[in-house]
Design a protein around this motif. Structure first.
Motif, mmCIF file in Angstrom:
data_model
loop_
_atom_site.group_PDB
_atom_site.id
_atom_site.type_symbol
_atom_site.label_atom_id
_atom_site.label_comp_id
_atom_site.label_asym_id
_atom_site.label_seq_id
_atom_site.Cartn_x
_atom_site.Cartn_y
_atom_site.Cartn_z
ATOM 1 N N CYS A 1 51.939 30.513 120.176
ATOM 2 C CA CYS A 1 51.393 29.897 118.965
ATOM 3 C C CYS A 1 49.899 30.189 118.835
ATOM 4 C CB CYS A 1 51.639 28.410 118.993
ATOM 5 S SG CYS A 1 50.797 27.467 117.699
ATOM 6 N N LEU A 2 49.126 29.922 119.877
ATOM 7 C CA LEU A 2 47.683 30.121 119.809
ATOM 8 C C LEU A 2 47.325 31.595 119.644
ATOM 9 C CD1 LEU A 2 46.298 27.484 122.334
ATOM 10 C CD2 LEU A 2 46.697 27.275 119.876
ATOM 11 N N ASN A 3 48.087 32.471 120.267
ATOM 12 C CA ASN A 3 47.882 33.907 120.096
ATOM 13 C C ASN A 3 48.120 34.285 118.629
ATOM 14 O OD1 ASN A 3 47.505 36.663 120.778
ATOM 15 N ND2 ASN A 3 49.716 36.914 120.877
ATOM 16 N N ARG A 4 49.183 33.760 118.047
ATOM 17 C CA ARG A 4 49.499 34.037 116.629
ATOM 18 C C ARG A 4 48.409 33.495 115.711
ATOM 19 N NH1 ARG A 4 51.977 30.637 113.059
ATOM 20 N NH2 ARG A 4 52.692 29.201 114.669
ATOM 21 N N LEU A 5 47.921 32.285 115.984
ATOM 22 C CA LEU A 5 46.939 31.641 115.114
ATOM 23 C C LEU A 5 45.541 32.206 115.277
ATOM 24 C CD1 LEU A 5 48.168 27.954 115.419
ATOM 25 C CD2 LEU A 5 48.493 29.515 113.485
ATOM 26 N N GLN A 6 45.266 32.795 116.426
ATOM 27 C CA GLN A 6 43.944 33.327 116.703
ATOM 28 C C GLN A 6 43.698 34.600 115.893
ATOM 29 O OE1 GLN A 6 43.559 35.952 119.777
ATOM 30 N NE2 GLN A 6 41.561 35.298 120.487
ATOM 31 N N GLN A 7 44.752 35.302 115.544
ATOM 32 C CA GLN A 7 44.600 36.618 114.898
ATOM 33 C C GLN A 7 44.281 36.537 113.435
ATOM 34 O OE1 GLN A 7 47.867 39.089 116.100
ATOM 35 N NE2 GLN A 7 47.721 38.355 118.193
ATOM 36 N N GLY B 1 40.353 30.880 122.774
ATOM 37 C CA GLY B 1 39.107 30.435 122.158
ATOM 38 C C GLY B 1 39.171 29.137 121.382
ATOM 39 N N PHE B 2 40.104 28.239 121.733
ATOM 40 C CA PHE B 2 40.199 26.959 121.037
ATOM 41 C C PHE B 2 39.485 25.864 121.822
ATOM 42 C CE2 PHE B 2 43.542 29.355 119.059
ATOM 43 C CZ PHE B 2 43.529 28.929 117.745
ATOM 44 N N MET C 1 36.975 28.550 115.696
ATOM 45 C CA MET C 1 36.688 27.295 115.004
ATOM 46 C C MET C 1 37.669 27.021 113.864
ATOM 47 S SD MET C 1 34.566 26.070 116.976
ATOM 48 C CE MET C 1 34.187 24.537 116.174
ATOM 49 N N GLN C 2 38.827 27.718 113.886
ATOM 50 C CA GLN C 2 39.847 27.425 112.887
ATOM 51 C C GLN C 2 40.228 25.949 112.968
ATOM 52 O OE1 GLN C 2 43.339 29.828 113.212
ATOM 53 N NE2 GLN C 2 44.376 28.799 111.534
ATOM 54 N N GLY D 1 54.116 28.707 110.793
ATOM 55 C CA GLY D 1 53.206 27.955 109.937
ATOM 56 C C GLY D 1 51.776 28.027 110.447
ATOM 57 N N THR D 2 50.845 27.623 109.586
ATOM 58 C CA THR D 2 49.424 27.668 109.932
ATOM 59 C C THR D 2 48.791 26.306 109.681
ATOM 60 O OG1 THR D 2 49.336 29.989 109.281
ATOM 61 C CG2 THR D 2 47.237 28.847 109.483
ATOM 62 N N PRO D 3 48.251 25.678 110.726
ATOM 63 C CA PRO D 3 47.564 24.390 110.553
ATOM 64 C C PRO D 3 46.351 24.535 109.643
ATOM 65 C CG PRO D 3 47.986 24.842 112.867
ATOM 66 C CD PRO D 3 48.286 26.097 112.116
#
Length: 188
Positions: A182-188, A35-36, A6-7, A155-157
């Motif tokens: 990108c999604l793998n990086r942001l999920q962590q 999980g997006f 839920m980021q 970067g991070t949204p």
């Protein structure tokens, strides 16, 4: 059951008659894997890939195509089987759709068994209230850093909803591999 990240929610603009099932499936599978949750922003009439810029006026956009999203049966069936949010993305992909056009587009999608919960203005234009025809407004801005394409490399949204276009991944500098990284990086 999937655990959703839920980021932020990913808004997939420009789903229409000319959306290729293979592209949207790959896109959805990548989003699901990390999980997006997705908002599928659907334009019920016309094609969206030939609208190259903001320079076309509404009549020119309407004259490009009258093909109906409902005729892409495989795509309708695929989206009906998913648990994505559904967004009305105009009736055609025109500038500043009227309330009547939004209402008609919502009815078309409901008749297909889809349940719209968002209104996504094409080109992110127009002044609308927070709720339009009982749909939550999702008006985003590249200027405010709400385009996920800008974060593929780093970067991070920070916005609760980020947008991009699944159909652009087959003909652009960015690829599904970059989206997955990108999604793998942001999920962590």
């Amino acid at each position: 059951d999937k655990i959703f990240n839920m980021q932020f929610i990913i808004r997939n603009d420009d789903v229409a008659f000319d959306t290729k099932l293979s592209e949207i499936k790959t896109f959805c599978e990548i989003c699901d894997k990390y999980g997006f949750k997705i908002i599928q922003a659907i334009t019920p009439i016309g094609e969206v890939k030939n609208i190259k810029s903001h320079r076309l006026n509404n009549d020119q956009i309407k004259n490009l195509s009258n093909k109906e999203f409902s005729k892409n049966k495989e795509l309708v069936d695929y989206l009906s089987a998913r648990s994505d949010f559904i967004g009305v993305h105009g009736l055609w992909h025109t500038h500043k759709p009227t309330i009547e056009e939004i209402k008609k587009a919502k009815g078309i999608l409901e008749n297909l068994g889809l349940k719209p919960t968002y209104f996504v203005p094409p080109f992110n234009e127009g002044e609308y209230s927070e709720t339009v025809e009982e749909l939550k407004l999702s008006k985003l801005s590249a200027k405010n850093g709400e385009r996920l394409e800008d974060f593929l490399e780093n970067g991070t949204p920070i916005s609760p909803i980020m947008y991009l276009h699944s159909w652009r991944f087959d003909n652009s500098w960015y690829t599904f591999k970059k989206l997955e990284q990108c999604l793998n990086r942001l999920q962590q």
